[in-house]
Design a protein around this motif. Structure first.
Motif, short mmCIF file in Angstrom:
data_model
loop_
_atom_site.label_atom_id
_atom_site.label_comp_id
_atom_site.label_asym_id
_atom_site.label_seq_id
_atom_site.Cartn_x
_atom_site.Cartn_y
_atom_site.Cartn_z
N LEU A 60 0.82 -1.21 0.00
CA LEU A 60 0.00 0.00 0.00
C LEU A 60 0.85 1.26 0.00
CD1 LEU A 60 -3.07 -0.63 2.33
CD2 LEU A 60 -3.02 -0.37 -0.15
N ASN A 61 2.08 1.16 0.48
CA ASN A 61 2.99 2.31 0.43
C ASN A 61 3.29 2.70 -1.00
OD1 ASN A 61 3.36 3.15 3.02
ND2 ASN A 61 5.06 1.80 3.41
N GLY A 62 3.06 1.82 -1.94
CA GLY A 62 3.23 2.17 -3.34
C GLY A 62 4.47 1.56 -3.96
N ARG A 63 4.76 2.05 -5.14
CA ARG A 63 5.92 1.56 -5.89
C ARG A 63 7.20 1.93 -5.14
NH1 ARG A 63 2.11 3.59 -9.43
NH2 ARG A 63 1.44 2.12 -11.00
N GLN A 64 8.11 0.99 -5.05
CA GLN A 64 9.30 1.19 -4.22
C GLN A 64 10.39 2.01 -4.90
OE1 GLN A 64 8.10 -2.09 -4.74
NE2 GLN A 64 6.96 -2.17 -2.85
N ASN A 79 8.71 5.45 -11.90
CA ASN A 79 8.23 4.90 -10.64
C ASN A 79 7.81 3.46 -10.92
OD1 ASN A 79 5.78 6.12 -8.23
ND2 ASN A 79 7.74 5.20 -7.88
N ARG A 80 8.47 2.51 -10.24
CA ARG A 80 8.15 1.10 -10.50
C ARG A 80 8.20 0.29 -9.21
NH1 ARG A 80 12.81 -2.09 -10.80
NH2 ARG A 80 14.71 -0.87 -10.86
N GLU A 130 4.38 7.68 -6.36
CA GLU A 130 4.56 7.27 -4.97
C GLU A 130 6.02 7.46 -4.58
OE1 GLU A 130 3.06 4.36 -6.77
OE2 GLU A 130 0.99 4.72 -6.21
N ILE A 131 6.25 8.23 -3.52
CA ILE A 131 7.62 8.51 -3.09
C ILE A 131 7.82 8.11 -1.62
CG2 ILE A 131 8.04 10.33 -4.78
CD1 ILE A 131 7.43 12.38 -2.60
#
Length: 170
Positions: A60-64, A79-80, A130-131
């Motif tokens: 859920l934090n998003g793409r790493q 962003n991947r 996402e950052i």
């Protein structure tokens, strides 16, 4: 300016593998608990719930992986995810003069970057990245670089407006 946390890919892959192993071990321990030992009772569901919740929070934090490049006349955002088939990677490149504004949203566990760029078809387009996995210093550097670009764009548009006003006769 270039900004990337690509060198931490192995760390995120390791965390991902570790979480999956914890989930598999939790499932195995749950079945052993239910069928053989029966010590924990209803709390045995925690053997599955805790690793599953950890995996959900991780994704859920998003793409790493986030990469940003502002060298030259274009801005490039990538962003991947560590697992390529989980989410579609984002890859956007556009000229610096199209950047209108940006906003960094900092929630409890998640951080998002919203970029507004000008487009001919519908005026403005919103891009989302996402950052969450960037450090504070990297986010500060990203903010500084994007502020510099937006400030330059505002100055250029003000200068263009002044020059256009001088050219048109009253």
């Amino acid at each position: 300016m270039r900004l990337s946390n690509r060198n931490k890919t192995s760390v995120y892959s390791f965390i991902n593998t570790l979480l999956i192993m914890f989930l598999a071990a939790g499932i195995g321990a749950y079945f052993l608990e239910e069928n053989r030992f029966n010590i924990l009772g209803k709390e045995s569901l925690l053997l599955i719930a805790v690793p599953l919740l950890s995996i959900v929070l991780f994704y859920l934090n998003g793409r790493q992986i986030f990469e940003y490049d502002s060298d030259g006349e274009a801005l490039h955002f990538r962003n991947r995810n560590v697992i390529p088939f989980l989410q579609k990677p984002l890859n956007d490149e556009f000229p610096k003069y199209k950047l209108l504004k940006f906003e960094i949203i900092n929630m409890v566990f998640m951080k998002r970057l919203y970029i507004t760029i000008s487009s001919k078809s519908n005026g403005a387009t919103l891009l989302k990245y996402e950052i969450s996995y960037l450090t504070r210093k990297q986010i500060a550097d990203l903010r500084l670089s994007l502020n510099k670009v937006t400030k330059t764009n505002k100055e250029n548009s003000a200068n263009n407006k002044i020059n256009n006003d001088r050219r048109t006769p009253a």
